[in-house]
Design a protein around this motif. Structure first.
Motif: not given
Length: 325
Positions: A40-59
């Motif tokens: 899977v490709r993980r874009t959240l969380p990462q060093r440069d950004r860990s939250l977008i609104g309350a979105w905290c994890f994206a695979d």
């Protein structure tokens, strides 16, 4: 979906200063599991950004040939303090959880599970699935809802067609479409298909920050080009999200936005809490339930119908959490 990484680290998730422009974030590949490890490709969380609104994890995964990777087979595992949001483009996944929910995750239908004080679930691609392709997302619950009762909902949004754009709003509201699925902070989530040369402008709350995840093709977000598997971040202050397909093929993307959470949360493995002690306690209770030593009112419960053993939690790090720079 579970975070199956064995070298799990605690992460303090918080907002980062914004420069006002569009930030482009890449993804890192993580093996999810299965006989030959579906990536899977993980874009959240990462060093440069860990939250977008309350979105905290994206695979973001697929198109995955199940015959080669074994597909998805995630044994029962726990969650706390978050909502899981499952969205498929192709294939089918069987969901079972410890509050008795049994559902099929299918393309165009969102499955949202609220963990709150605690829940366990399993996810397995069905035998008829040949290609698996979709996204697994998590939303952090605010402190006021951290111990909410667990719940499960499904919703199939009607498509909204505007010129060469087709929009399915699965959380929140935009383009005149509103999802009835419950969230605990203001959010928006939508899938958009854009034909070559097509553009669309989404209306959003001015206080929202927004992420645009590209699944197919190439798009521009306010003039900044986003390519396959990239996540574009638009900071708060705009009431519109302007998107254009500048490529020669159809583009597909997810729009994930919301009001900044305004709280620090700690994620470790599949738990979300407010302190190191929260995480230690959740892990202890999950491991206790696995050993059959759960109290009369267990936090996570049992997933019925899954053929196999639950996932044990990884070992905790030897040190306490340190904020990420």
């Amino acid at each position: 979906m579970s975070n199956l990484e064995t070298n799990t680290v605690e992460e303090r998730c918080e907002s980062h200063p914004d420069g006002g422009g569009i930030q482009v974030l890449g993804a890192r590949e993580v093996p999810l599991g299965g006989p030959r490890a579906m990536p899977v490709r993980r874009t959240l969380p990462q060093r440069d950004r860990s939250l977008i609104g309350a979105w905290c994890f994206a695979d973001h995964y697929g198109p995955d040939d199940v015959a080669k990777t074994g597909g998805m087979n995630v044994p029962p595992h726990p969650h706390t303090g978050l909502q899981t949001v499952s969205w498929l483009f192709t294939g089918e996944i069987e969901h079972r959880d410890s509050i008795g929910s049994h559902a099929m995750v299918r393309p165009g239908e969102v499955n949202l599970m609220t963990a709150g004080r605690g829940i366990a679930h399993s996810e397995v691609s069905t035998p008829q699935t040949r290609i698996l392709h979709g996204a697994q997302l998590w939303v952090a619950l605010p402190a006021s809802a951290q111990d909410a009762e667990p719940a499960f909902e499904t919703y199939a949004p009607d498509p909204v067609v505007r010129g060469g754009a087709t929009v399915r709003v699965f959380l929140g509201s935009t383009v005149g479409s509103t999802s009835p699925v419950r969230t605990f902070t203001p959010l928006v989530g939508a899938e958009i298909l854009l034909e070559p040369g097509a553009d669309i402008t989404l209306d959003i709350e001015r206080g929202f920050e927004v992420g645009v995840l590209v699944d197919e093709g190439e798009v521009q977000l306010r003039g900044t080009t986003l390519r396959w598997a990239e996540l574009g971040y638009q900071p708060p202050g705009e009431s519109l999200v302007a998107l254009r397909n500048t490529g020669g093929t159809r583009a597909r993307l997810l729009v994930l936005g919301g009001e900044p959470l305004g709280e620090q949360v700690i994620m470790w493995w599949n738990f979300l809490g407010r302190s190191h002690e929260d995480i230690v306690g959740y892990r202890r209770e999950w491991q206790s339930e696995l050993r059959g030593a759960a109290p009369a009112d267990p936090r996570f419960g049992t997933v019925e119908g899954y053929d196999g053993d639950p996932l044990p939690a990884p070992e905790l790090p030897n040190s306490r959490l340190k904020p990420r720079s």
